[in-house]
Design a protein around this motif. Structure first.
Motif, mmCIF file in Angstrom:
data_model
loop_
_atom_site.group_PDB
_atom_site.id
_atom_site.type_symbol
_atom_site.label_atom_id
_atom_site.label_comp_id
_atom_site.label_asym_id
_atom_site.label_seq_id
_atom_site.Cartn_x
_atom_site.Cartn_y
_atom_site.Cartn_z
ATOM 1 N N PRO B 220 0.835 -1.202 0.000
ATOM 2 C CA PRO B 220 0.000 0.000 0.000
ATOM 3 C C PRO B 220 0.870 1.251 0.000
ATOM 4 N N GLU B 221 0.247 2.354 -0.396
ATOM 5 C CA GLU B 221 0.935 3.658 -0.382
ATOM 6 C C GLU B 221 1.509 3.957 1.003
ATOM 7 N N THR B 222 0.743 3.526 2.012
ATOM 8 C CA THR B 222 1.106 3.896 3.390
ATOM 9 C C THR B 222 2.475 3.382 3.801
ATOM 10 N N LEU B 223 3.029 2.474 3.013
ATOM 11 C CA LEU B 223 4.334 1.925 3.390
ATOM 12 C C LEU B 223 5.417 3.003 3.362
ATOM 13 N N SER B 224 5.180 4.076 2.602
ATOM 14 C CA SER B 224 6.200 5.126 2.572
ATOM 15 C C SER B 224 5.811 6.340 3.407
ATOM 16 N N LYS B 225 4.732 6.210 4.196
ATOM 17 C CA LYS B 225 4.302 7.353 5.020
ATOM 18 C C LYS B 225 5.267 7.566 6.186
ATOM 19 N N ALA B 226 5.124 8.727 6.831
ATOM 20 C CA ALA B 226 5.889 8.927 8.059
ATOM 21 C C ALA B 226 5.162 8.188 9.174
ATOM 22 N N GLY B 227 5.832 7.992 10.278
ATOM 23 C CA GLY B 227 5.172 7.320 11.401
ATOM 24 C C GLY B 227 5.368 5.820 11.344
ATOM 25 N N ARG B 228 4.783 5.148 12.320
ATOM 26 C CA ARG B 228 5.030 3.714 12.450
ATOM 27 C C ARG B 228 4.341 2.901 11.362
ATOM 28 N N LYS B 229 5.075 1.935 10.835
ATOM 29 C CA LYS B 229 4.507 1.018 9.853
ATOM 30 C C LYS B 229 4.667 -0.407 10.371
ATOM 31 N N LEU B 284 8.686 -6.813 -3.631
ATOM 32 C CA LEU B 284 9.828 -6.918 -2.714
ATOM 33 C C LEU B 284 10.676 -5.659 -2.776
ATOM 34 N N GLU B 285 10.801 -5.106 -3.995
ATOM 35 C CA GLU B 285 11.588 -3.881 -4.124
ATOM 36 C C GLU B 285 10.986 -2.766 -3.295
ATOM 37 N N GLU B 286 9.656 -2.670 -3.325
ATOM 38 C CA GLU B 286 9.004 -1.622 -2.524
ATOM 39 C C GLU B 286 9.202 -1.878 -1.039
ATOM 40 N N LEU B 287 9.140 -3.163 -0.683
ATOM 41 C CA LEU B 287 9.360 -3.523 0.719
ATOM 42 C C LEU B 287 10.764 -3.108 1.159
ATOM 43 N N VAL B 288 11.733 -3.393 0.302
ATOM 44 C CA VAL B 288 13.112 -3.046 0.639
ATOM 45 C C VAL B 288 13.281 -1.529 0.723
ATOM 46 N N ASP B 289 12.597 -0.792 -0.156
ATOM 47 C CA ASP B 289 12.634 0.673 -0.053
ATOM 48 C C ASP B 289 12.171 1.113 1.325
ATOM 49 N N ALA B 290 11.062 0.531 1.768
ATOM 50 C CA ALA B 290 10.540 0.911 3.085
ATOM 51 C C ALA B 290 11.548 0.580 4.178
ATOM 52 N N MET B 291 12.230 -0.551 4.028
ATOM 53 C CA MET B 291 13.203 -0.946 5.063
ATOM 54 C C MET B 291 14.391 0.015 5.071
ATOM 55 N N VAL B 292 14.906 0.284 3.902
ATOM 56 C CA VAL B 292 16.109 1.102 3.820
ATOM 57 C C VAL B 292 15.812 2.546 4.233
ATOM 58 N N ASN B 293 14.592 3.003 3.966
ATOM 59 C CA ASN B 293 14.271 4.404 4.242
ATOM 60 C C ASN B 293 13.739 4.666 5.643
ATOM 61 N N CYS B 294 13.588 3.630 6.444
ATOM 62 C CA CYS B 294 13.066 3.897 7.789
ATOM 63 C C CYS B 294 14.173 4.478 8.666
ATOM 64 N N GLU B 295 13.775 5.082 9.787
ATOM 65 C CA GLU B 295 14.756 5.653 10.713
ATOM 66 C C GLU B 295 15.335 4.543 11.585
ATOM 67 N N PHE B 296 14.419 3.732 12.116
ATOM 68 C CA PHE B 296 14.853 2.659 13.000
ATOM 69 C C PHE B 296 13.872 1.509 12.839
ATOM 70 N N GLY B 297 14.356 0.427 12.270
ATOM 71 C CA GLY B 297 13.480 -0.711 12.023
ATOM 72 C C GLY B 297 13.821 -1.867 12.934
ATOM 73 N N VAL B 298 12.855 -2.769 13.074
ATOM 74 C CA VAL B 298 13.116 -3.953 13.901
ATOM 75 C C VAL B 298 12.384 -5.148 13.310
ATOM 76 N N ILE B 299 13.039 -6.288 13.347
ATOM 77 C CA ILE B 299 12.375 -7.536 12.957
ATOM 78 C C ILE B 299 12.211 -8.388 14.203
ATOM 79 N N PHE B 300 10.971 -8.800 14.467
ATOM 80 C CA PHE B 300 10.721 -9.807 15.484
ATOM 81 C C PHE B 300 10.465 -11.114 14.764
ATOM 82 N N PHE B 301 11.070 -12.189 15.236
ATOM 83 C CA PHE B 301 10.804 -13.454 14.558
ATOM 84 C C PHE B 301 10.407 -14.520 15.567
ATOM 85 N N GLY B 302 9.699 -15.539 15.045
ATOM 86 C CA GLY B 302 9.174 -16.571 15.942
ATOM 87 C C GLY B 302 9.380 -17.961 15.389
#
Ligand code: SF4
Lengths: 133, 488
Positions: B220-229, B284-302
């Protein structure tokens, strides 16, 4: 056309109902109901000609168990079934630890067939049938 | 008389929420505030009829009530006479009891293992291999603007994780997305209403089609918005996926592939395929854009990573991905630990023996080789000759073939509640419930130790895990010295 049997991949894991049930106590009705069931894909259920809450027999190379089939409420997952963690799931889960100690609780090949007339064993019955105690 | 106790730590899952408010009426917990459904279930049902009330010993095939003294002697005898006992469980008790457990394991020369072996053991193996760039949940709460849950479903397993630590919490630098989410829910509820109206008017409407194929939607467009995603990656649409901004349904067993593809894209490589693990590369490219452009990201895994094909390799590649991302922005990774003190079990075991789980004391010194010294493998090879299970239910949670050997030998169980393992046990001890009837310490999933409170008295005469274990240890030492004297 209605099929007799369906090959699927078995996943096990948590559900919130199982979590609430286990905290209430493993002997409670909540725990029994939340762990002796099996989520299935709606399309797969149609293939087998079964409805919500029909009993099914799930078989893997480790054994078979009768469970209550429940339609997975969120989106499609064809070819997957999901059983909440518990004695029923572990009666048939793979015990292969692939050399590192952790069993493969997710991704066991399995077969599902309708079993509307077979009963689901209670915890005591299940343990007795498996371990004779 | 009613009193309120504040800031109680919830002894259920690895979130270890420490903001629970309890109302105690006449020495009984009457009300629980702030907790989730699992928390309420634990605090309100602690007195139900499924509690173990007295120690039990199996005599002529039946469990019969005995005194603590008799049960402790019987348990100590079993352990002192065993060649290769298993001491397993530990994740749902406090660090104080775990510490005695390590001492006991060393004394009897057994295998000490905790429930990490069936859940995040593989994560520990990878961390030992590649390290882990991590942080505390507090940092995530205040700063993370991109949260990814991979192969885990906190909405079901850690219900307050989103509300306390990630997307739906009001941090100092990042706000809560709760309002946005509620707006979305309302909008879709409105849509449903319209649909049902429509349905009533058009009588011959076809039944809702069953979706046969898995389709991954466009980001979605919101993936590049400011704030928490919030992004969820899983093999099925989980409860958490329903609230996420973006959900990727990966084909079962292909997490590793997908992760490698993401790594390549983070490094600006081109992929010459259309899709990976069922996900179109352009998404996936859009996903990676969102990852690279975030300020501070975190992955939780289970467990989605640790229990499916690849196991610790999946975690290896996830941690490596975080390393790559840290060249371009800031990223951290955390395992979603299940039981409230499984992290403590690993920590205590490590500081006492050097190893976090699957520790074998049979040679007189600690040895660690998961796959060989891990409890499920010991059971499958039919090597153990007795077992002590503390605050855990392997009869429910182990594969059946492993349980067969567990119950073929003397089995000692310490647990507040009757469960499958206790039903199959030879000596069963009731125990006070840690965090309700016994104070102690537990480690949150991010390795922050928190105090557990004692809020009510245990049932009369009921001892805690720590006391029972200490007394078994004492008794084992007595039996062993008697044996030495007899031999001399
Ligand atoms: S999220 Fe976990 S720790 Fe927090 S209240 Fe719920 S069960 Fe307890």
């Amino acid at each position: 056309m209605v099929q007799q049997k369906l090959r699927v991949t078995l996943l096990t894991g948590r559900t919130i109902e199982q979590g609430v049930g286990k905290e209430a106590g493993k002997g409670t009705k909540e725990y029994f109901e939340s762990t002796s069931m099996c989520y299935m894909d709606a399309g797969d259920m149609k293939k087998l000609g079964i409805k919500n809450n029909t009993n099914i027999l799930v078989t893997t190379s480790n054994g078979s168990v009768v469970l209550r089939a429940v339609k997975y409420p969120r989106g499609a997952m064809p070819g997957l079934i999901y059983i909440p963690y518990g004695p029923w799931a572990n009666a048939i889960c793979s015990s292969n630890t692939t050399g590192i100690g952790t069993p493969s609780f997710k991704g066991t090949p399995a077969e599902v067939e309708p079993a509307p007339d077979k009963p689901i064993l209670t915890l005591e019955e299940l343990l007795r049938s498996e371990f004779g105690r | 008389m009613s009193t309120t106790v504040n800031a109680v730590t919830c002894p259920v899952c690895g979130c270890l929420c420490d903001d629970i408010e309890l109302t105690i009426e006449n020495g009984v917990i009457a009300k629980v505030k702030n907790g989730c459904a699992m928390c309420e279930s634990k605090f309100l049902s602690y007195k139900n009829e499924h509690r173990n009330k007295t120690p039990l010993v199996r005599k002529e095939g039946k469990l019969v009530p005995v005194s603590y003294d008799e049960a402790i002697h019987k348990a100590a005898e079993i352990l002192a006479n065993a060649n290769y006992p298993i001491l397993y469980g530990w994740s749902s008790t406090d660090c104080e009891a775990q510490r005695v457990g390590v001492e006991l394991a060393e004394e009897v020369g057994g295998v000490l293992d905790n429930t990490a072996v069936v859940c995040h053991g593989p994560s520990i193996l990878s961390v030992q291999e590649v390290g882990i760039p991590t942080c505390t949940l507090g940092q995530i709460r205040h700063r993370a603007d991109l949260v990814i849950y991979w192969g885990c479903d906190p909405w079901s397993a850690h219900p307050r994780h989103l509300e306390r630590y990630t997307t739906f919490t009001e941090g100092r630098f990042e706000g809560s997305e709760w309002k946005e989410y509620m707006n979305k829910v309302k909008a879709s509820a409105g849509k449903k209403k319209l649909l049902s109206l429509e349905r009533r008017e058009i009588v011959k409407r076809k039944p809702e089609p069953i979706i046969e194929k898995v389709t991954v939607n466009k980001p979605p467009e919101t993936l590049s918005k400011a704030g928490r995603k919030l992004i969820v990656i899983d093999v099925r649409k989980t409860m958490t996926a329903e609230v996420a901004d973006y959900f990727i349904q990966v084909q079962p067993g292909k997490d590793y592939e997908l992760m490698l593809a993401i790594r390549a894209l983070v490094k600006d490589h081109e992929l010459d395929v259309d899709q990976v693990a069922g996900v179109p590369v352009e998404y996936l490219e859009e996903l990676v854009d969102a990852m690279v452009n975030c300020e501070f990201g975190v992955i939780f895994f289970g467990m989605g990573l640790t229990q499916s094909a690849g196991k610790f390799r999946n975690v290896d590649v996830a941690i490596s991905l975080i390393r790559d991302l840290n060249r371009r922005t800031k990223f951290a990774i955390l395992p979603m630990r299940g039981h409230f003190n499984v992290t403590g079990a690993n920590t205590v075991s490590t500081w006492q023996s050097g190893y976090p789980y699957s520790v074998d004391f049979s040679l007189g010194y600690p040895r660690y080789n998961p796959g060989e010294t891990s409890v499920v493998d010991v059971l499958l090879r039919k090597e153990s000759d007795a077992a002590l299970i503390v605050a855990s239910d392997p009869a429910s949670n182990f594969p059946r073939k492993a349980v067969e050997h567990l119950v073929a030998n003397p089995l000692i169980v310490i647990d507040p509640h009757m469960n499958a393992t206790a039903l199959l046990g030879d000596v069963v001890f009731p125990a006070a419930i840690v965090g309700i009837e016994k104070a102690g310490t537990a480690y949150r999933m991010d390795h922050v130790p928190l105090p557990l409170k004692k809020v009510v008295e245990p049932p009369e005469g009921i001892l805690s895990d720590e006391e029972i274990l200490s007394r078994i240890l004492e008794e084992v030492r007595v039996i062993k010295s008697q044996k030495m004297q007899e031999a001399a």
